[in-house]
Motif scaffolding. Structure first.
Motif, PDB file in Angstrom:
ATOM      1  N   ASP A 107      -3.282  -2.981  -2.145  1.00  0.00           N
ATOM      2  CA  ASP A 107      -4.300  -1.714  -2.641  1.00  0.00           C
ATOM      3  C   ASP A 107      -4.359  -1.819  -4.081  1.00  0.00           C
ATOM      4  O   ASP A 107      -3.350  -2.397  -4.727  1.00  0.00           O
ATOM      5  CB  ASP A 107      -3.630  -0.401  -1.946  1.00  0.00           C
TER       6      ASP A 107
ATOM      7  N   LYS B 104     -11.707  -0.328   2.463  1.00  0.00           N
ATOM      8  CA  LYS B 104     -11.093   0.534   3.627  1.00  0.00           C
ATOM      9  C   LYS B 104     -12.235   1.468   4.270  1.00  0.00           C
ATOM     10  O   LYS B 104     -13.172   1.575   3.407  1.00  0.00           O
ATOM     11  CB  LYS B 104     -10.316   1.336   2.964  1.00  0.00           C
TER      12      LYS B 104
ATOM     13  N   THR C 100      -9.417  -1.919  -1.100  1.00  0.00           N
ATOM     14  CA  THR C 100      -9.698  -0.826  -1.746  1.00  0.00           C
ATOM     15  C   THR C 100     -10.843   0.063  -1.209  1.00  0.00           C
ATOM     16  O   THR C 100     -11.457  -0.406  -0.265  1.00  0.00           O
ATOM     17  CB  THR C 100     -10.377  -1.371  -3.283  1.00  0.00           C
ATOM     18  N   SER C 101     -10.919   1.201  -1.548  1.00  0.00           N
ATOM     19  CA  SER C 101     -11.910   2.265  -1.331  1.00  0.00           C
ATOM     20  C   SER C 101     -13.082   2.195  -2.159  1.00  0.00           C
ATOM     21  O   SER C 101     -14.127   2.637  -1.753  1.00  0.00           O
ATOM     22  CB  SER C 101     -11.175   3.701  -1.234  1.00  0.00           C
TER      23      SER C 101
ATOM     24  N   ASP D 167       0.937  -1.211   0.101  1.00  0.00           N
ATOM     25  CA  ASP D 167       0.163  -0.073  -0.066  1.00  0.00           C
ATOM     26  C   ASP D 167       0.999   1.104  -0.003  1.00  0.00           C
ATOM     27  O   ASP D 167       1.906   1.291   0.760  1.00  0.00           O
ATOM     28  CB  ASP D 167      -0.807   0.104   1.148  1.00  0.00           C
TER      29      ASP D 167
END
Length: 264
Positions: free
Chosen positions: A69, A117, A97-98, A17
């Motif tokens: 990530d 996230k 991941t977001s 990340d």
């Protein structure tokens, strides 16, 4: 003996990340998992996907699990995963991941899953547990077949780690698996379930109960105790064989302890 068990269970994990906050948070959660599950874990962290791919390519290092990530400058996590697969990397990949939309592409690299996230420990634990099933099958398929059991719950197939099963109970026309951290209910007879179990690890205590032999703490005249106030009935028919097996385990553990002390 304990050290050997932890070594045997060791898994190697890479965390990638570009944000230090998420790297350290994931590293903390993975370490907590190792302590909770008595698993030896070796962790490497990477600030970029290109750094991770280069290190794996140049050193030939192999991992069991990669947490990466997706959104990163330069080479992103998905591109890195594809590159690693082309290099023959067999690690279980879990994306962090977001954005949930990215998860739709995870099948391209046979990913074990994805974590949204902000990161939650329960999600990390679930991902590692799921990955360990494949890892253990790769290491020793015969041993893994004894450790895991596939059952159907509603319309879903679920793989149970039998090492976490304390006992199994017949409840009307259902079977209830009581685990250390929860329970599963399936519509299968207790006798059919027993046929699929390792009989060195699971034993009938009563016509409606099967105990995990390794979780038994005490065998009384009318009950088998697992500690923390958890117990199940034992019938007259099953008392003697269960008691004999339990006492044999106690003697063997005592001998191993004495042997270890004498050679330390």
């Amino acid at each position: 003996m304990e050290a050997n068990r932890r070594e045997e269970n060791m898994i190697k994990i890479a965390i990638c990340d570009d944000e230090e906050l998420f790297r350290s948070e994931m590293e903390k959660f993975v370490s907590v998992y190792g302590n909770e599950s008595d698993t030896e874990i070796e962790i490497d962290t990477y600030e970029s996907a290109s750094q991770m791919v280069k290190e794996i390519h140049d050193s030939g290092k192999r991992y069991d699990i990669l947490f990466t990530d997706i959104e990163m400058p330069g080479l992103d996590g998905m591109e890195a995963a594809m590159a690693l697969r082309e290099m023959g990397e067999t690690a279980e990949i879990c994306f962090v991941t977001s954005h949930g939309a990215y998860a739709l592409n995870s099948y391209q690299v046979d990913a074990v899953g994805y974590i949204m996230k902000p990161i939650k420990y329960t999600e990390v634990k679930r991902a590692i547990d799921r990955a360990k099933i494949s890892i253990n099958y790769r290491r020793d398929a015969q041993k893994a077949k004894k450790r895991y059991l596939d059952i159907k719950i509603s319309r879903n197939n679920v793989t149970i780690d039998l090492e976490k099963v304390v006992y199994i109970e017949k409840r009307r026309n259902q079977c209830v698996f009581h685990l250390e951290d929860g329970e599963y209910i399936c519509y299968e007879t207790l006798s059919k379930i027993y046929e699929r179990l390792d009989h060195d690890s699971f034993i009938y205590t009563h016509q409606g109960f099967i105990a995990s032999f390794h979780h038994i703490k005490e065998v009384k005249r009318n009950a088998v105790c697992f500690g923390r106030g958890v117990e199940i009935p034992i019938s007259r028919k099953h008392y003697e064989p269960v008691k004999a097996m339990h006492m044999d385990k106690i003697y063997r553990l005592r001998e191993e302890k004495n042997h270890s002390q004498n050679h330390s």
